[in-house]
Structure formats: structure tokens, C-alpha cells
Design a protein around this motif. Structure first.
Motif, PDB file in Angstrom:
ATOM      1  N   ALA A 444       0.809  -1.213   0.000  1.00 16.17           N
ATOM      2  CA  ALA A 444       0.000   0.000   0.000  1.00 16.17           C
ATOM      3  C   ALA A 444       0.845   1.266   0.000  1.00 16.17           C
ATOM      4  N   ALA A 447       1.315   2.331  -3.451  1.00 14.42           N
ATOM      5  CA  ALA A 447       0.124   2.133  -4.267  1.00 14.42           C
ATOM      6  C   ALA A 447      -0.210   3.376  -5.077  1.00 14.42           C
ATOM      7  N   THR A 476      -1.123  -8.256   1.278  1.00 13.31           N
ATOM      8  CA  THR A 476      -2.050  -7.188   0.896  1.00 13.31           C
ATOM      9  C   THR A 476      -2.240  -7.104  -0.610  1.00 13.31           C
ATOM     10  N   ALA A 479      -5.905  -7.756  -2.254  1.00 12.42           N
ATOM     11  CA  ALA A 479      -6.864  -6.655  -2.091  1.00 12.42           C
ATOM     12  C   ALA A 479      -6.540  -5.519  -3.052  1.00 12.42           C
ATOM     13  N   LEU A 480      -5.286  -5.224  -3.198  1.00 15.56           N
ATOM     14  CA  LEU A 480      -4.889  -4.186  -4.151  1.00 15.56           C
ATOM     15  C   LEU A 480      -5.247  -4.605  -5.567  1.00 15.56           C
ATOM     16  N   ARG A 483      -8.861  -4.103  -6.337  1.00 13.11           N
ATOM     17  CA  ARG A 483      -9.207  -2.706  -6.575  1.00 13.11           C
ATOM     18  C   ARG A 483      -8.913  -2.298  -8.014  1.00 13.11           C
TER      19      ARG A 483
END
Lengths: 655, 199
Positions: A444, A447, A476, A479-480, A483
Motif C-alpha cells: 500500500a 500504491a 495485501t 486486495a490491491l 481494486r
């Protein structure tokens, strides 16, 4: 060379064990250096090899060079070990022994002055009788015989009841035994002849022998001692019997000649043939010059004896015995030998000038009244004045471009021949419905930069109608990925499971990637959205081996992530890999690109902007390039201005 | 029994290494099993790290003499809340996605953005032409910074040259050094010289 005590083999000095039989060699005599283990002479203070101190230093005392050994005194010439406080039991033991040896008051009173003087005479005689270390052995022996005084009489005070002759004889035997190993053979024979059993003595012989004893004492005491020591000579002497006085008077002169010069004069003539050459060359000159052994000259009296010269101070008078404490039952002064031999506390160091100054300062601080207010230290931190200004300028440079309708920076983007163009071409040349493995290996923190790249690449892949399977080696990552994939799928009518798949987190780092390189997709992996086995989802059923992937696109936020994919997948399965990285990874990723390990490289915000322009859909990346460019301009100006200011201040200081 | 971990490590390492270089059905099967075990152990290590983190911060809160226990309390409360939401709503779910997109991502991005200000301040203070070497470093930094700005092609080409020639040479040296060190470490593990598993 060291000779082995077991087999007699000659060994080197540094050997600790015999080279022939392995027995431990006797350590060399002297002081062993604690640093380099080199043996040094006894009177050495600093090691001859490494310069380390071999004699312990008493704290606080600047010890001078080692003092010369005191001859004639049974004190240790070698510096003692660091003094440690004496254990109570040891002190009590030696004090108990001393207490037992201490005469009662009546016995002490009965001790006459001549007995005390006798002790002093014996100490001085032993000093003079002790041979010098630098003299030849034969000379030491002769000198010892000439002095004929008890060497260790000072340490044998309990032998006062023995006859003087007996004591003298025993001391002489002890001295001979000590030097027996070093003396030449001719001296041994000479001594044996001198020690032959004497015939029975008649009255004249006894008188002569008694006079001989007195004469020896006279030679040492009366001739060699200074006046103050002669004054201390006991007036009471053993008085010979009256009828032996005449014989004494007649034989005194020949006896002296016999004791001193006669044996020395006869030796070179009688034993010359048995002596070595060097000894024969050395002896006549000495004997011619010294036909008679002179008593010790006054100049040769050691300094410690001179310090014993009585002064005008009142003598210490024996008083009452101690009634309590560790010295209970003792009286008068303690024996010197015991006091020295017992361990005692180190000498208190003399105060130095700095120490005195410090003590006075400390005393002044203690005496000063305590301050009630504690003032904060005036440590004015040199806060850089430019820092807040620089922060403000950068913030403004980042924010303002978002509100300006300008494409000044993005208009200068170079596209042809760039790594981004290579990346774009690699995707554009993919066949329809090609299987693409898309790795979301960034977290993140990056990101904001990597999402722009991921969106642009995903959009192009979906435009090419590629089958996308997304994985991540970071927890993570899925989830990224979701998106990014979900909006792009909606735009391009992609169906989850049929056209794209979020395969979720790939645990194990190297091991997980090795699974991909080995079997394509892990058998037990479950997807991110539906938690189903990946192998059972429609899009993954076509994947049987890693060869089924036409391209692997790695979105790497760190160089380690890119390296893992290249090492474990590209090198092993020989797959085509394209990398989209953050700007910080670009310098390392260029090495793989130039080595043709990756077919395309797009990095950072500039790369994302280039890719957006290449795909014909300029978006957020193009806008953010303006902000990033403005911030970089501010930073460059700050660095240049800072260097100019620094140069000007430097020149000003020189002027 | 001290030899057992060493024997296991050497055996597993040799089989995995052989599977890397040779294609054989038996080696592939064994190697795949070993890798799956490794994945399981890695996942377990991740869980263990989570429990360790919670334990440390719980102790910081429990001990009243620790400085700033409030941060630990926030961490424990947040972990408990997110875990509870995850167990209750499942993963992925709308609440979890909202937490990720509106809390986790902005906080991480903000922390990373602060680095830009620190780097700017450090560059302003540290990049001084004190000597020839620092002058070279200063010049290279300025060229790369200016070359990143898509305004002039000359500066961009100069930046590309710096990144492709001197910078890449250094990077390759680093990569070669790392590769050699990795090789040496692997050999030491395979022959049992290094045994980190038994310490």
C-alpha cells in the motif's frame, strides 16, 4: 636451549614440551611476561621482548625502576605480587606463632643488650659474607670463607643458645651447598681438603679456634663497619680462659695469615695444572693485586645499612604487652621479616595536584547551597532555517499543478524507443485470449504510484482480450489487485472466473514461485473472491504448466520482488517477463532489461504517464507528472542555492 | 540426536537442488511436496509473528512502567476490531474492503509521502560539493532529477546514460556479489557448516 629432564634431548627455548619424548619442559627461570610469555631476568621491570610490564604496579604509585637487589638480607629481591588484604586467619596464624615465640616479661627483661647487639652484628656479617652475583664463583666462595660469618643468622634468632662456632659452621655448610653446583672442581677439592676431620683439639687449639671466631668477627665488624656501627658492637665478648691468653697472643698473627692469604696463595701453584686456561689467565692478576682478602670497605656498605644509622630520636622502649585486638599478647616492635612477608594492603597513593584540585572543587560543590531552580540547558539547536521553507515550497509545488489546466510537463514525454514503448509492444503483440499471469507484488505504501501503472497495463491487457490470472506474494496484494481488476473488468466486460481471476496470496516466497515455475498454479491455492480452489475455476483449467502463460507481468514495488520472479520463474521456466516497477526499482531493473531477462520495463510516474499516452487514454498519471516535475524543479533549485550559499559562506570565512 | 536436524537439512537441500537442475518424475514429486511444506511453514510463521506482536504490545500495556502504552493499546484494539470484523463478515467483504481502502491505504501512502519531504531536506543539506567525489555525486543527482522532468530531451538522455552505464555497472557488481554470497551460504548449509536451525 632447554634440555629435557626425562631424556636429555636438546630443545628450543620456545618449546614447552620435549620434541623427543613429549615431556613438559621445565619453565625458564625469571619473570614470565604476561603478554608474550617471554622469560625475563628476575630484576626486569619491563619485558625485553614486548615492553609489557612484568612487575605488577601498585595502584597510585609510580614505581621507579626496579631497585638493585639488597645483598646480605633475606628480603625478597623480586617484587612481590600485587598485595591483597591479608586473610584474617593467616594474620592470626603468624601472629600466633609470633606470640608463642615472644618471651615473657621476665624473659624479655633477661635479654641482655649484648644479645640484641649480637643480632645486629649477625645481620651485618651476613650482608658482608654474601657473595656478589657478578663475582666469579671461586671468589664468592673464598669471600664467604674469609668472612666466616653466619649468613642467615638474622633469620635464626632461636639458635642463640648454640655455640658461636657451631652456628658459623652450619652457616658455612649451607652457603657451600648453595654454591656447590656452580663452583669449579678444583674448588670442590680444595674445600674437601679444608673440611677434612680435624684432629682432637688440645687447650691451645681450642683457644686458637675461639680466637679465630673472634678474629673473624673483628675482621668484619671492626674493620668494615662504620664508626656508628662499631659503637654498637657488644662490649661483652666471650672471655677466654686465663691460661689460654698466652697461646692466643702467640698464635693470633699466624692464624690471620693462614685464614686469609695462605690458602689463596697456595692455590695457583698447587692446582694450576687442573685449572682451565681462562681461569689461570684470570687468577694471578687478581691474587697478585690482592694478596690478602680485604674486609669490606666502608664504601661498599649498602644504603639500607646506612639508613639504619641511629639518630638522635629516642629509642623505642619495650612497653606493656597488648591486651586486646589482633596484637594481643605481643609487645615491642614486630619482626621486620614477618611484617614484610605477610601480605598487606597497598600503599595509599600520594595525592596528585589534579586530585587535590578536584577534591577541592568537589568539596566546594558539596558546601554550596542547593539550587532550587534547575535551568534548562541553553542548547540552541541549530535548526536549519531553510527546512520549513523547503517543506512549504515542495508542498506548494505538488498541490498547485492539480489546479492548473496545463500539460506543460506531460507534453514533453518521449515515447519512441523508451522501455515503456517496449513494454507496450510486448503486450500489443500478444495473441488473442493469451493467458497472462499478472503479479501484484507491491504494498500500500507505493500504491499511489503503482496503481497508475497497474491500471494502465490491465486496461491494455483487457483491450487485448487476454485471460488474466492475478497472484501476489504479499498478503495485501490480492486486495490491491481486486481494486484494479474490478473496475477494469467492468469497463471491458470481463467476467470473473471466465476472463480474469484473482488467485490470491501466494505464500512461501521462493517456494511459492517455484511451484508456479514447476506446475503453473499451486494445487491447493484458493481464489480471493470466492475462496474456491483455483484449479477448479474455469479460467485456470487451461493452465497445465507454466508454459501455458504467454507472458508474466510483474508489478513490483521493490527490487526483491522482481528478483524473486526472475530467479524462480523466468530462469527456471524460461517465461517471458515484463516488469512495471516503482521509480526506486528502475536502476536495478535496468540491469535485467539490458540482459534481456525482461521484455519490457515501465517505471514510476513518468512510465505510467508514457503508458497512458501510448494507450491513448491519458489519465491521472499525466496530471501527476506535472506535480512531480514541479517538486523536482523546487528540489533542484534548493540544492543549487544551498551550494551557492555554502560556497559564499566558505569564501567569507577565508576572507 | 544432534545429527538429525543436520541430516534432514542436508537431505532436503540436496533433493531440492537436484529437482532444480534435473527433470525427473520422482524428483518432481518430492520437490513439490517439500515446497508445499515450506509454504505451510511460512504461513505458520506469519501467524506466529502476529501472535508475537500482540504478545509484546499486550505486555507493554500490562506493565504500567512502559513509556507510551497508548500506542500499544491502539494497536491491540485495532487488531481486535479488524480481526473480529474479518471473522464476522468474512474475507473479502464490504466492511473489510472499506477499512482497507479508507484506512490502511491512505495511512500507508501518507507515511511514504513524508519520505519525499525528508529526502528533499536531506538532499538540500547533504549534497555539498566538498570534494571531487561529492561534486560528482552532486552533478549526477542534479542530472537525474532534471532528466526526470519531461521538458528537455538532452537532460533525459543524460539521465538515461547515467542510469544505463555507471549506475548499472554498480548494480551489476552488487548483484554479482549478492549471488556469490548466496552461493557460498547455500554450500555452507548443504555441507552442514552453518546450522541455523539447531541454534
Amino acid at each position: 636451549m632447554i634440555y629435557c629432564a626425562q631424556c636429555g634431548t636438546q630443545n628450543k627455548d620456545e618449546n614447552k614440551f620435549c620434541s623427543h619424548c613429549g615431556a613438559r619442559l621445565a619453565p625458564p627461570a625469571g619473570l614470565i611476561c604476561p603478554m608474550c610469555s617471554t622469560p625475563n631476568p628476575v630484576d626486569t621491570v619491563f619485558c625485553n621482548n614486548c615492553g609489557a610490564r612484568v612487575v605488577p604496579l601498585i595502584a597510585g604509585v609510580d614505581r621507579p625502576a626496579a631497585p638493585p637487589p639488597i645483598k646480605g638480607l633475606s628480603l625478597p629481591t623480586k617484587t612481590a605480587a600485587p598485595p591483597t588484604p591479608a586473610p584474617r586467619e593467616d594474620s592470626e596464624n603468624w601472629l600466633a606463632n609470633l606470640r608463642a615465640a615472644t618471651p615473657t616479661d621476665n624473659e624479655a627483661e633477661s635479654e641482655t643488650k649484648w644479645a640484641r647487639d649480637e643480632n645486629a652484628d649477625a645481620e651485618i656479617a651476613s650482608d658482608s659474607a654474601t657473595t656478589r652475583e657478578d663475582d666469579p664463583a671461586w671468589m664468592r666462595d673464598l669471600r664467604r670463607a674469609a668472612s666466616d660469618a653466619p649468613a642467615d643468622e638474622a633469620n635464626q634468632r632461636d639458635d642463640f643458645d648454640q655455640p658461636r662456632e657451631t652456628r658459623a659452621r652450619s652457616d658455612q655448610e649451607t652457603a657451600q651447598a648453595e654454591s656447590e653446583a656452580d663452583e669449579p672442581s678444583w674448588i670442590k677439592r680444595l674445600r674437601e681438603s679444608a673440611q677434612a676431620p680435624e684432629p682432637a683439639l688440645d687447650r691451645d687449639d681450642r683457644a686458637i679456634k675461639m680466637e679465630r671466631a673472634e678474629t673473624r668477627d673483628d675482621i668484619v665488624d671492626q674493620d668494615a663497619l662504620p664508626d656508628w656501627l662499631q659503637a654498637e658492637t657488644p662490649p661483652e665478648k666471650i672471655t677466654p680462659e686465663p691460661e689460654l691468653a698466652d697461646a692466643r697472643a702467640q698464635n693470633i698473627a699466624p692464624l690471620r695469615a693462614e685464614e686469609t692469604s695462605a690458602p689463596r696463595a697456595a692455590e695457583p701453584e698447587t692446582r694450576a695444572g687442573e685449572m682451565p686456561d681462562w681461569m689461570r689467565m684470570a687468577m694471578p692478576a687478581e691474587k697478585k693485586d690482592e694478596p690478602r682478602l680485604e674486609p669490606i670497605a666502608p664504601e661498599e656498605i649498602p644504603s639500607w645499612v646506612a639508613r639504619l644509622k641511629p639518630t638522635d630520636a629516642p629509642p623505642i622502649i619495650s612497653g606493656e604487652s597488648e591486651a586486646a585486638g589482633p596484637l594481643a599478647g605481643l609487645r615491642s616492635l614486630l619482626p621486620l621479616a614477618n611484617a614484610i612477608a605477610q601480605p598487606h594492603a597497598p600503599a595509599k597513593p600520594a595525592p596528585t595536584p589534579n586530585g587535590k584540585t578536584g577534591a577541592q572543587l568537589f568539596q566546594a560543590i558539596l558546601a554550596a547551597p542547593a539550587s532550587t531552580e534547575i535551568t534548562a540547558p541553553e542548547m540552541k539547536r541549530r535548526a536549519p532555517a531553510m527546512q520549513p521553507i523547503l517543506y512549504l515550497l515542495i508542498a506548494l509545488a505538488v498541490i498547485i499543478p492539480f489546479f492548473l489546466p496545463t500539460n506543460l510537463a506531460s507534453s514533453g514525454l518521449r515515447l519512441s524507443g523508451t522501455p515503456a514503448a517496449e513494454f507496450y509492444d510486448a503486450i500489443q503483440t500478444l495473441p488473442a485470449n493469451a493467458n497472462i499471469l499478472l503479479a501484484f507484488d507491491y504494498d500500500a505504501s507505493v500504491a499511489g504510484e503503482m496503481d497508475l501503472l497497474a491500471r494502465a497495463v490491465t486496461r491494455q491487457l483487457m483491450q487485448r482480450r487476454a485471460n488474466i490470472i492475478a497472484v501476489s506474494t504479499l498478503d495485501t496484494g490480492p486486495a490491491l489487485a481486486q481494486r484494479i481488476l474490478e473496475p477494469a473488468a467492468r469497463e471491458n466486460n470481463y467476467r470473473y472466473g471466465a476472463n480474469y481471476l484473482n488467485a490470491g496470496y501466494l505464500a512461501g516466497n521462493e517456494a511459492g514461485l517455484a511451484q508456479i515455475a514447476s506446475i503453473g498454479l499451486p494445487t491447493n491455492a484458493r481464489d480471493y473472491l470466492q475462496n474456491q480452489l483455483v484449479r477448479q475455476i474455469q479460467i485456470a483449467t487451461n493452465i497445465k504448466s507454466p508454459r501455458d502463460f504467454a507472458l508474466v507481468v510483474v508489478l513490483a514495488g521493490t527490487d526483491d520482488a522482481l528478483k524473486l520472479w526472475l530467479e524462480q520463474v523466468q530462469a527456471r521456466a524460461n517465461l517471458r517477463v515484463a516488469a512495471a516497477t516503482s521509480a526506486g526499482v528502475e536502476p536495478k531493473a535496468r540491469a535485467y532489461r539490458d540482459a534481456k531477462q525482461i521484455v519490457g520495463l515501465v517505471s514510476g510516474l513518468i512510465g505510467a504517464a508514457q503508458y497512458e499516452v501510448l494507450t491513448g487514454q491519458p489519465g491521472q498519471a499525466v496530471v501527476r507528472v506535472n506535480a512531480q516535475s514541479a517538486a523536482q524543479i523546487v528540489l533542484v533549485l534548493a540544492i543549487v542555492i544551498g551550494n551557492f550559499a555554502w560556497l559564499i559562506s566558505r569564501v567569507g570565512k577565508k576572507i | 540426536m544432534k545429527w538429525l536436524p543436520t541430516a534432514v537439512a542436508i537431505g532436503v537441500g540436496l533433493v531440492t537442488l537436484a529437482d532444480f537442475f534435473y527433470r525427473h518424475p520422482l524428483l518432481d514429486t518430492i520437490g513439490t511436496a517439500f515446497r508445499e511444506w515450506t509454504i505451510l511453514l511460512t504461513a505458520f510463521a506469519l501467524l506466529l509473528g502476529l501472535f508475537n506482536l500482540l504478545h509484546v504490545h499486550f505486555l507493554r500495556v500490562a506493565r504500567r512502567n512502559e513509556p507510551n502504552p497508548g500506542y500499544s493499546l491502539v494497536l491491540l484494539a485495532t487488531a481486535l476490531a479488524v480481526t473480529g470484523i474479518g471473522f464476522w463478515f468474512g474475507l473479502p467483504s464490504e466492511p473489510m474492503t472499506w477499512i482497507f481502502s479508507n484506512l490502511y491505504l491512505p495511512l500507508q501512502g501518507a507515511f511514504f509521502a513524508l519520505v519525499a519531504f525528508f529526502l528533499a531536506s536531506a538532499a538540500y543539506r547533504a549534497l555539498r560539493a566538498n570534494s571531487f567525489a561529492t561534486f560528482l555525486m552532486l552533478a549526477a543527482a542534479l542530472i537525474v532529477l532534471i532528466g526526470q522532468i519531461p521538458l528537455t530531451s538532452i537532460a533525459t538522455q543524460a539521465k538515461d546514460w547515467i542510469l544505463s552505464v555507471p549506475s548499472e555497472a554498480g548494480v551489476r557488481g552488487l548483484l554479482l556479489g549478492v549471488a556469490l554470497g548466496t552461493l557460498a551460504t547455500g554450500v555452507r548449509l548443504l555441507v552442514g557448516i552453518d546450522r541455523p536451525y539447531s541454534e
